[in-house]
Scaffold this motif. Structure first.
Motif, PDB file in Angstrom:
ATOM      1  N   LEU A  15       0.724  -1.088  -0.130  1.00 40.07           N
ATOM      2  CA  LEU A  15       0.071  -0.129  -0.113  1.00 40.07           C
ATOM      3  C   LEU A  15       0.686   1.326  -0.093  1.00 40.07           C
ATOM      4  CD1 LEU A  15      -2.775  -1.101   2.813  1.00 40.07           C
ATOM      5  CD2 LEU A  15      -2.968  -0.934   0.339  1.00 40.07           C
ATOM      6  N   LYS A  16       0.239   2.482  -0.057  1.00 36.23           N
ATOM      7  CA  LYS A  16       0.976   3.835  -0.205  1.00 36.23           C
ATOM      8  C   LYS A  16       1.508   3.764   1.263  1.00 36.23           C
ATOM      9  CE  LYS A  16      -2.374   6.177  -2.927  1.00 36.23           C
ATOM     10  NZ  LYS A  16      -3.215   7.463  -2.982  1.00 36.23           N
ATOM     11  N   PRO A  17       2.687   4.487   1.401  1.00 37.40           N
ATOM     12  CA  PRO A  17       3.492   4.369   2.602  1.00 37.40           C
ATOM     13  C   PRO A  17       2.727   5.013   3.651  1.00 37.40           C
ATOM     14  CG  PRO A  17       4.907   5.533   0.856  1.00 37.40           C
ATOM     15  CD  PRO A  17       3.547   4.720   0.314  1.00 37.40           C
ATOM     16  N   GLU A  18       1.946   6.088   3.626  1.00 39.70           N
ATOM     17  CA  GLU A  18       0.902   6.711   4.580  1.00 39.70           C
ATOM     18  C   GLU A  18      -0.058   5.525   5.178  1.00 39.70           C
ATOM     19  OE1 GLU A  18      -0.658   8.417   0.949  1.00 39.70           O
ATOM     20  OE2 GLU A  18       1.305   8.118   1.569  1.00 39.70           O
ATOM     21  N   PHE A  19      -0.513   4.702   4.311  1.00 41.39           N
ATOM     22  CA  PHE A  19      -1.615   3.721   4.670  1.00 41.39           C
ATOM     23  C   PHE A  19      -0.775   2.516   5.473  1.00 41.39           C
ATOM     24  CE2 PHE A  19      -4.529   4.827   0.704  1.00 41.39           C
ATOM     25  CZ  PHE A  19      -4.908   6.023   1.488  1.00 41.39           C
ATOM     26  N   GLU A  71       1.939   2.796   7.019  1.00 42.21           N
ATOM     27  CA  GLU A  71       2.413   3.056   8.264  1.00 42.21           C
ATOM     28  C   GLU A  71       1.330   3.107   9.527  1.00 42.21           C
ATOM     29  OE1 GLU A  71       5.305   6.937   9.306  1.00 42.21           O
ATOM     30  OE2 GLU A  71       3.499   7.468   8.218  1.00 42.21           O
ATOM     31  N   VAL A  72       0.238   3.577   9.311  1.00 43.46           N
ATOM     32  CA  VAL A  72      -1.033   3.519  10.253  1.00 43.46           C
ATOM     33  C   VAL A  72      -1.396   2.083  10.553  1.00 43.46           C
ATOM     34  CG1 VAL A  72      -1.549   6.031   9.856  1.00 43.46           C
ATOM     35  CG2 VAL A  72      -2.646   4.313   8.535  1.00 43.46           C
ATOM     36  N   LEU A  73      -1.657   1.297   9.211  1.00 42.62           N
ATOM     37  CA  LEU A  73      -1.849   0.131   9.613  1.00 42.62           C
ATOM     38  C   LEU A  73      -0.928  -0.798  10.314  1.00 42.62           C
ATOM     39  CD1 LEU A  73      -3.796  -1.156   6.200  1.00 42.62           C
ATOM     40  CD2 LEU A  73      -4.802  -0.568   8.351  1.00 42.62           C
ATOM     41  N   ASN A  74       0.396  -0.784  10.290  1.00 44.26           N
ATOM     42  CA  ASN A  74       1.281  -1.316  10.652  1.00 44.26           C
ATOM     43  C   ASN A  74       1.249  -0.749  12.577  1.00 44.26           C
ATOM     44  OD1 ASN A  74       3.536  -3.033  10.895  1.00 44.26           O
ATOM     45  ND2 ASN A  74       5.033  -1.432  10.695  1.00 44.26           N
ATOM     46  N   MET A  75       1.073   0.158  12.689  1.00 40.68           N
ATOM     47  CA  MET A  75       1.392   0.921  14.060  1.00 40.68           C
ATOM     48  C   MET A  75       0.014   0.085  14.553  1.00 40.68           C
ATOM     49  SD  MET A  75       2.635   4.669  13.865  1.00 40.68           S
ATOM     50  CE  MET A  75       2.854   4.832  15.528  1.00 40.68           C
ATOM     51  N   LYS A  92      -7.721   8.169  11.295  1.00 40.88           N
ATOM     52  CA  LYS A  92      -8.844   7.180  11.051  1.00 40.88           C
ATOM     53  C   LYS A  92      -9.155   7.104   9.584  1.00 40.88           C
ATOM     54  CE  LYS A  92     -10.934   7.789  15.529  1.00 40.88           C
ATOM     55  NZ  LYS A  92     -12.108   7.509  16.321  1.00 40.88           N
ATOM     56  N   THR A  93      -9.165   8.180   8.903  1.00 40.97           N
ATOM     57  CA  THR A  93      -9.475   8.380   7.275  1.00 40.97           C
ATOM     58  C   THR A  93      -8.368   7.505   6.459  1.00 40.97           C
ATOM     59  OG1 THR A  93     -10.039  10.503   7.603  1.00 40.97           O
ATOM     60  CG2 THR A  93      -9.765   9.743   5.347  1.00 40.97           C
ATOM     61  N   ARG A  94      -7.207   7.356   6.827  1.00 40.65           N
ATOM     62  CA  ARG A  94      -6.147   6.762   6.272  1.00 40.65           C
ATOM     63  C   ARG A  94      -6.446   5.203   6.392  1.00 40.65           C
ATOM     64  NH1 ARG A  94      -0.313   9.885   7.020  1.00 40.65           N
ATOM     65  NH2 ARG A  94      -0.947  11.757   5.669  1.00 40.65           N
ATOM     66  N   ILE A  95      -6.744   4.939   7.884  1.00 40.61           N
ATOM     67  CA  ILE A  95      -7.045   3.523   7.996  1.00 40.61           C
ATOM     68  C   ILE A  95      -8.213   2.886   7.190  1.00 40.61           C
ATOM     69  CG2 ILE A  95      -7.949   1.903   9.894  1.00 40.61           C
ATOM     70  CD1 ILE A  95      -6.248   3.395  11.924  1.00 40.61           C
ATOM     71  N   ARG A  96      -9.189   3.572   7.326  1.00 45.97           N
ATOM     72  CA  ARG A  96     -10.318   3.418   6.448  1.00 45.97           C
ATOM     73  C   ARG A  96     -10.126   3.373   4.989  1.00 45.97           C
ATOM     74  NH1 ARG A  96     -13.951   6.521   8.896  1.00 45.97           N
ATOM     75  NH2 ARG A  96     -13.289   8.110   8.051  1.00 45.97           N
ATOM     76  N   MET A  97      -9.280   4.181   4.482  1.00 45.38           N
ATOM     77  CA  MET A  97      -8.792   4.123   2.944  1.00 45.38           C
ATOM     78  C   MET A  97      -8.048   2.862   2.831  1.00 45.38           C
ATOM     79  SD  MET A  97      -8.467   8.083   2.160  1.00 45.38           S
ATOM     80  CE  MET A  97      -8.063   8.008   0.392  1.00 45.38           C
ATOM     81  N   ALA A  98      -7.302   2.610   3.801  1.00 47.21           N
ATOM     82  CA  ALA A  98      -6.276   1.422   3.470  1.00 47.21           C
ATOM     83  C   ALA A  98      -7.051   0.012   3.723  1.00 47.21           C
ATOM     84  CB  ALA A  98      -5.337   1.509   4.619  1.00 47.21           C
ATOM     85  N   ILE A  99      -7.980   0.035   4.473  1.00 52.61           N
ATOM     86  CA  ILE A  99      -8.936  -1.212   4.447  1.00 52.61           C
ATOM     87  C   ILE A  99      -9.601  -1.478   3.215  1.00 52.61           C
ATOM     88  CG2 ILE A  99     -10.834  -2.183   5.651  1.00 52.61           C
ATOM     89  CD1 ILE A  99      -9.659  -1.012   8.185  1.00 52.61           C
ATOM     90  N   MET A 100     -10.199  -0.324   2.617  1.00 54.34           N
ATOM     91  CA  MET A 100     -10.963  -0.438   1.369  1.00 54.34           C
ATOM     92  C   MET A 100      -9.869  -0.744   0.237  1.00 54.34           C
ATOM     93  SD  MET A 100     -13.210   3.065   1.826  1.00 54.34           S
ATOM     94  CE  MET A 100     -13.048   3.621   0.143  1.00 54.34           C
ATOM     95  N   GLU A 101      -8.648  -0.498   0.142  1.00 56.24           N
ATOM     96  CA  GLU A 101      -7.750  -0.762  -0.825  1.00 56.24           C
ATOM     97  C   GLU A 101      -7.627  -2.364  -0.430  1.00 56.24           C
ATOM     98  OE1 GLU A 101      -5.884   0.372  -3.313  1.00 56.24           O
ATOM     99  OE2 GLU A 101      -7.285   1.874  -3.177  1.00 56.24           O
TER     100      GLU A 101
END
Length: 183
Positions: A135-139, A141-145, A168-177
């Protein structure tokens, strides 16, 4: 070798010595009645350790309440037995005792269920870590943490110096990906 001296007193002498806080009386009572009182307690409280603790509490209460014993209302053993029984019933009804039993059941059952199902979660075997890394680095990073290191959303926001809403937005978008890989 030394011998243990058994103390033998009449009930009247025992009561008199007990009321005057003579330690010989409590020793004699313990020698004479501890087995019988433990039997009374054990019929109400099945856990041996708790029953033994209640036996000690019973003798402390007997010692502290000796002045309230009235021989015209009953025999000394009956009075002591009622103290043991009442303490046991109080313990059985107490929230702490009920909660301890519930918590113990849960702890034992979790171990049992884990052993039965042999459930393990290994993100590497499932390939999830690889998908998160892609995933994109910002996604990533938050999922990993949050999901692999155990950070809360707030802790992640503080650690990354980001607003909580952004995390929270990044987590939600990462999960959608990630969902796209499973559809």
């Amino acid at each position: 070798m030394g011998t243990i001296k058994k103390i033998s007193l009449s009930e009247e002498d025992l009561v008199s010595k007990l009321k005057s806080q003579d330690t010989i009386a409590i020793q004699a009572l313990y020698d004479m009645y501890s087995g019988a009182l433990l039997g009374v307690i054990s019929r109400i409280i099945q856990q041996t350790e708790v029953a033994e603790d209640l036996l000690q509490e019973t003798f402390v209460k007997i010692w502290n309440s000796a002045g309230s014993y009235d021989s015209s209302k009953g025999r000394l053993f009956t009075w002591m037995m009622n103290i043991a029984r009442n303490l046991s019933i109080d313990k059985l009804r107490s929230k702490d005792f009920k909660n301890a039993g519930k918590n113990q059941d849960i702890e034992n059952n979790v171990d049992f269920i884990d052993a039965q199902k042999e459930v393990t979660f290994n993100a590497d075997i499932l390939g999830i870590k690889d998908m998160v890394t892609a995933l994109k680095p910002e996604f990533n990073e938050v999922l990993n943490m949050v999901y692999f290191k155990g950070y809360t959303h707030i802790e992640t926001a503080e650690e990354l110096n980001l607003p909580l809403g952004t995390v929270k937005t990044r987590i939600r978008m990462a999960i959608m990906e990630l969902r796209k890989h499973f559809n």
